[in-house]
Every structure is written in C-alpha cells, then in structure tokens.
Scaffold this motif. Structure first.
Motif, short mmCIF file in Angstrom:
data_model
loop_
_atom_site.label_atom_id
_atom_site.label_comp_id
_atom_site.label_asym_id
_atom_site.label_seq_id
_atom_site.Cartn_x
_atom_site.Cartn_y
_atom_site.Cartn_z
N ASP A 98 0.83 -1.21 0.00
CA ASP A 98 0.00 0.00 0.00
C ASP A 98 0.86 1.26 0.00
OD1 ASP A 98 -2.40 -1.33 -0.16
OD2 ASP A 98 -2.76 -1.30 2.01
N ILE A 100 3.99 1.53 -0.90
CA ILE A 100 4.77 1.60 -2.14
C ILE A 100 3.89 2.11 -3.29
CG2 ILE A 100 5.93 0.19 -3.90
CD1 ILE A 100 6.99 -1.54 -1.54
N THR A 101 2.64 1.68 -3.34
CA THR A 101 1.73 2.14 -4.38
C THR A 101 1.53 3.65 -4.31
OG1 THR A 101 0.59 0.02 -4.36
CG2 THR A 101 -0.60 1.86 -5.32
N ARG A 102 1.47 4.19 -3.10
CA ARG A 102 1.29 5.63 -2.92
C ARG A 102 2.59 6.42 -3.12
NH1 ARG A 102 -1.04 3.83 1.69
NH2 ARG A 102 0.66 4.65 2.94
N GLU A 103 3.68 5.95 -2.56
CA GLU A 103 4.92 6.73 -2.46
C GLU A 103 6.04 6.25 -3.37
OE1 GLU A 103 6.04 6.61 1.65
OE2 GLU A 103 3.98 6.98 2.31
N GLY A 104 5.91 5.09 -3.96
CA GLY A 104 7.01 4.51 -4.72
C GLY A 104 7.98 3.82 -3.78
N LEU A 133 8.20 -6.62 -7.69
CA LEU A 133 7.70 -5.44 -8.39
C LEU A 133 8.50 -5.27 -9.67
CD1 LEU A 133 7.50 -3.01 -5.35
CD2 LEU A 133 5.71 -4.51 -6.24
N SER A 156 15.59 6.47 -5.92
CA SER A 156 14.20 6.18 -5.57
C SER A 156 13.48 5.72 -6.83
CB SER A 156 13.51 7.42 -4.98
OG SER A 156 13.44 8.45 -5.94
N PRO A 158 9.67 6.19 -8.50
CA PRO A 158 8.34 6.79 -8.38
C PRO A 158 7.26 5.73 -8.61
CG PRO A 158 9.35 7.39 -10.47
CD PRO A 158 10.39 6.62 -9.70
N PRO A 159 6.08 5.93 -8.03
CA PRO A 159 5.02 4.93 -8.16
C PRO A 159 4.65 4.63 -9.62
CG PRO A 159 4.27 6.80 -6.82
CD PRO A 159 5.68 7.07 -7.21
N GLU A 160 4.72 5.64 -10.47
CA GLU A 160 4.33 5.42 -11.88
C GLU A 160 5.30 4.51 -12.64
OE1 GLU A 160 6.36 9.47 -11.52
OE2 GLU A 160 4.79 8.41 -10.44
N ILE A 162 6.36 1.66 -11.41
CA ILE A 162 6.04 0.28 -11.02
C ILE A 162 4.89 -0.20 -11.90
CG2 ILE A 162 5.31 -1.24 -9.14
CD1 ILE A 162 6.47 0.98 -7.22
#
Length: 172
Positions: A98, A100-104, A133, A156, A158-160, A162
C-alpha cells in the motif's frame, strides 16, 4: 566485515572515503583479524558485496545513509551508469505494498534502492520476499547505476514506474 563497511564504520571510527574505501590494515585492526582471514571473508561473501583494490577494501553497495562517511554522489561516481531496456525487479513483502503504491520505493535507511536485472536474479533482491515489483526503467526518470557485484541502484522509484506486481512464488 560487511556490517562494518556498510553500516557501522562511522560509529566505530573507521576512516573511509566518500565512496566507501577503507584501509585494509584499519579494518583488520578493528575486527582483530589478519589479512588471510580478510581475504577469505571477501571470497566467501555470498553476494560478492566486498571489493578489494590493493591495500583498500569497501562494500560495493548497501550503505546506511546515516552515520556513514559515504555520500550518494561519490558512490554513484564509483559505479557504472547503465541504461536498462528490460524491466527491473524489486522484492518486497505484502505489508509494504500500500505504501509503495502511494509513495514509490524509497531507500529507507540506505543510500539507494536496490534493484535486480531479472526476476530470478541472485543480486539486488532479498531471498525471502512475498512479491516482486516490475520497474519500467523508462518511467524511472533518474539514472540507474550498477555496482561491481551486479546490483542495480537508483535513489528512488516513483510509483508510476512500477508496472507489475507478481507473487514471488511464481518465479521459483
């Protein structure tokens, strides 16, 4: 030795360059070991994390961000910049999905996020993970580096970037 060179050099007073190199003599003195034992430890490291160059040694990657005399910039300058074309992989646990989906993906207490070049890679991926992932390198929007032991690193994700979530059991 890996713990010292990746996480505790600062608190133990080990002199280290910003890209992680320390004098072998200093490491041997701190760990109360001789050069032969050090060479055996480097050879037997299961993830090839340790690198020797003449009279100096370092951990290839995986350094703590706090309390260590390394810098992201110096580490990155010591690694090879790569431009992957295939998906990159990161292993994690279900409980983290959850966030990771929001913040990467963030490096947490480390300097960089570790990625693997393939789903079944032995480098850059924890052995005990629930999910893998898939990371689209084109959508990363930041440089990817390869450490001497083959681990891929990025500051890092970013979520997009993934683009896939797979059960880890499906790749074994």
């Amino acid at each position: 030795m890996s713990r010292l060179l990746r996480h505790t050099a600062g608190e133990r007073g080990l002199a280290m360059t910003p890209d992680g190199w320390a004098a072998i003599a200093d490491v041997c003195a701190l760990l109360q070991m001789d050069r032969t034992a050090l060479a055996a430890a480097v050879e037997q490291n299961d993830k090839a994390r340790l690198q020797v160059d003449g009279d100096r040694i370092r951990a290839c990657q995986g350094h703590s961000a706090a309390g260590m005399p390394v810098t992201c910039e110096a580490l990155e300058n010591s690694w090879r910049r790569v431009t992957p074309q295939e998906l990159l992989w990161h292993g994690t646990n279900t409980a983290a999905l959850d966030a990771i989906t929001r913040e990467g993906l963030r490096p947490g207490r480390r300097t960089h996020v570790h990625l693997a070049p393939s789903r079944n890679s032995h480098v850059g991926r924890r052995s005990a993970v629930d999910v893998l992932l898939g990371i689209d390198p084109v959508k990363l929007g930041r440089p990817v580096f390869e450490a001497p032991n083959g681990v891929l690193l990025v500051r890092s994700v970013p979520p997009e970037a993934i683009c896939r979530v797979e059960k880890a059991d499906a790749v074994h």
